[in-house]
Design a protein around this motif. Sequence first.
Motif, PDB file in Angstrom:
ATOM      1  N   HIS A   1       1.436   5.814   3.952  1.00 52.84           N
ATOM      2  CA  HIS A   1       0.695   4.497   4.432  1.00 52.84           C
ATOM      3  C   HIS A   1      -0.815   4.659   3.915  1.00 52.84           C
ATOM      4  N   MET A   2      -1.200   5.687   3.771  1.00 56.03           N
ATOM      5  CA  MET A   2      -2.529   5.813   3.237  1.00 56.03           C
ATOM      6  C   MET A   2      -2.755   5.371   2.014  1.00 56.03           C
ATOM      7  N   CYS A   3      -1.820   5.850   1.044  1.00 58.67           N
ATOM      8  CA  CYS A   3      -1.788   5.439  -0.380  1.00 58.67           C
ATOM      9  C   CYS A   3      -1.728   3.828  -0.449  1.00 58.67           C
ATOM     10  N   GLY A   4      -0.874   3.299   0.565  1.00 56.90           N
ATOM     11  CA  GLY A   4      -0.737   1.845   0.227  1.00 56.90           C
ATOM     12  C   GLY A   4      -2.059   1.203   0.840  1.00 56.90           C
ATOM     13  N   ALA A   5      -2.603   1.598   1.706  1.00 52.80           N
ATOM     14  CA  ALA A   5      -4.070   1.046   2.242  1.00 52.80           C
ATOM     15  C   ALA A   5      -5.112   1.112   1.192  1.00 52.80           C
ATOM     16  N   THR A   6      -4.922   2.342   0.333  1.00 51.96           N
ATOM     17  CA  THR A   6      -5.880   2.495  -0.919  1.00 51.96           C
ATOM     18  C   THR A   6      -5.443   1.458  -1.968  1.00 51.96           C
TER      19      THR A   6
ATOM     20  N   ILE B   1      -6.802  11.601   8.527  1.00 55.40           N
ATOM     21  CA  ILE B   1      -7.896  11.472   7.647  1.00 55.40           C
ATOM     22  C   ILE B   1      -7.644  10.635   6.640  1.00 55.40           C
ATOM     23  N   TYR B   2      -8.219   9.812   6.012  1.00 59.34           N
ATOM     24  CA  TYR B   2      -8.063   9.100   4.844  1.00 59.34           C
ATOM     25  C   TYR B   2      -8.130   9.459   3.595  1.00 59.34           C
ATOM     26  N   THR B   3      -7.692   8.647   2.543  1.00 61.35           N
ATOM     27  CA  THR B   3      -7.856   9.265   1.259  1.00 61.35           C
ATOM     28  C   THR B   3      -9.329   9.321   0.821  1.00 61.35           C
ATOM     29  N   ASN B   4     -10.076   8.436   1.259  1.00 66.32           N
ATOM     30  CA  ASN B   4     -11.624   8.850   1.114  1.00 66.32           C
ATOM     31  C   ASN B   4     -11.784   9.632   2.430  1.00 66.32           C
TER      32      ASN B   4
ATOM     33  N   GLN C   1       5.071  -2.656  -5.160  1.00 66.95           N
ATOM     34  CA  GLN C   1       5.090  -1.111  -4.850  1.00 66.95           C
ATOM     35  C   GLN C   1       3.806  -0.624  -4.710  1.00 66.95           C
ATOM     36  N   VAL C   2       3.318  -0.986  -3.588  1.00 71.90           N
ATOM     37  CA  VAL C   2       1.816  -1.063  -3.058  1.00 71.90           C
ATOM     38  C   VAL C   2       1.489   0.808  -2.823  1.00 71.90           C
ATOM     39  N   VAL C   3       2.532   1.355  -2.405  1.00 71.79           N
ATOM     40  CA  VAL C   3       2.197   2.980  -2.301  1.00 71.79           C
ATOM     41  C   VAL C   3       2.056   3.587  -3.709  1.00 71.79           C
ATOM     42  N   SER C   4       2.883   3.411  -4.595  1.00 72.34           N
ATOM     43  CA  SER C   4       2.794   3.540  -6.127  1.00 72.34           C
ATOM     44  C   SER C   4       1.414   3.276  -6.669  1.00 72.34           C
ATOM     45  N   GLU C   5       1.072   1.970  -6.218  1.00 71.95           N
ATOM     46  CA  GLU C   5      -0.118   1.402  -6.765  1.00 71.95           C
ATOM     47  C   GLU C   5      -1.406   2.077  -6.315  1.00 71.95           C
ATOM     48  N   GLY C   6      -1.366   2.520  -5.121  1.00 68.53           N
ATOM     49  CA  GLY C   6      -2.215   3.310  -4.251  1.00 68.53           C
ATOM     50  C   GLY C   6      -2.275   4.613  -5.050  1.00 68.53           C
TER      51      GLY C   6
END
Length: 482
Positions: free
Chosen positions: A235-240, A281-284, A429-434
């Motif tokens: 989910h966090m990668c998708g948001a990124t 905690i977020y990717t940032n 592929q939003v997770v892979s894109e993140g």
Amino acid sequence: MINNCLTIDVGTTNTKVTLWHDQIPELKAFPTPKKVKGNLTNFDLEKLWTEIVAKIKTFNLVQLNKVEKIAIASVGESGVLINEQKEEVSQCIAWYDERAQLIVDQISQEERDEIYQITGLPLNAHYSACKIAWLLKYDETINEPKDKFMWLCIPDYLVFKLTGNLATENTIASRTLCFDIKNRQWSERIKNIFKIKNITFPQVFQSGTNLGKVCGKIANLLNKNCQVVIGGHDHMCGATGINLQNSDLFDSTGTTEAIMTLVNQPDVSKEAQKNGLANGIYTNSKLYTRFTAMPSAGSTIAWFMNAFKISEEKFSSTMNQVLEEYNAHSLFDSQVLFLPHFNGSGAPNKIPDSKGMIYGLTRRTTLDELTFGLFLGLSFEFYIAYKSMFKSKDYTAIKVIGPAVNDPLWSQLKADIMGLRVECIDAQQVVSEGAYTIATHNNLHNAVIKYFPTQEKSKKQYLNKMLKLYQEIYNNKMKHRL
């Protein structure tokens, strides 16, 4: 600048291995391997690793040889115990498997409060701490449960297989129920509560940190300096991947629907705990996430289509017709409402055995009215979760990913009910894109369809009337735990 990158996205249903060349993806996917016995489900990590290696080997060798980074995104919570010889010694319980409820039932309310204060997570059988405690107590494959073991979540396991190193990342660590999210360290107190004092965890790094060079089976296929990174929780990668901002609500749709926002501090208040708010905690890593999920979204739509024998083509045309009728005000006499608790209810009253219902049926009810009532119910459920958990912030937009981006009726109703702009982001592929963005610092650009909240007085009046009706039914339903 990194031109070639591999991403590995381990999802619940499918695992996707993607080779990126000059921002162009080439995807190879396969069903995430599982071992299912009755209502018990394990992920098959040995087969997962074998399949990943096999897929990587099918890419063009010239392009593979230019790969400088491998970035991993994954479901959270699930993992495996390894012994001091770094051998796998346990099952890998699927994140959604409920067998660790036996552990949850043994935790006192005082301990639950303490767990929430430390980890920012409401106690749930899905989290790693509960799975570890269950494995030590009940897994017959562990001969000496008091021996020293290390817990590796799925992305940590893949890092180990690729590099030989033991490491994890903030977004993954903060989904284990073992990590102190304020002090950013593994919690000894949590280990004591769950009686897992003999368990250690890998060192925690920021998302995107180089964790080691690739070695072993595929090293000769890649650039000699190819590094492995963990992008993070899916989910966090998708948001990124969609460049989520502090002023945005993230709406991830699929079988379920998840809402997330970015904040500067976690919320571990009594109200947040009561509402089941999950902090992370977020990717940032300077930012935290507030997260909740509604167990019924796409699954309710699928039931509706199956129950009324509606094809995808028919359903799409019906949605478009209903949107036209909504805009023409010709549905404003309808009182049909779905309460989409077809797989339990979501925040702020999470009741796993809550039942779905349809209100307002008559002999004259039409398919259009049923379809309209379905999406009204899904949108009102979103509104109730939002009001209970995220109302303390001002938002400018809801950023939607997943199948709902193709549902203009749902998107427009959500914009009108929430009074916020809805941006549907067409990222396949939003997770892979993140994960790709985290590894390479290259931002990808996706098509966006925007829906703006209505300014029509009659629409607002109708929606307010139906919202009050929905809330009345909802409150009575929750009161009697129906």
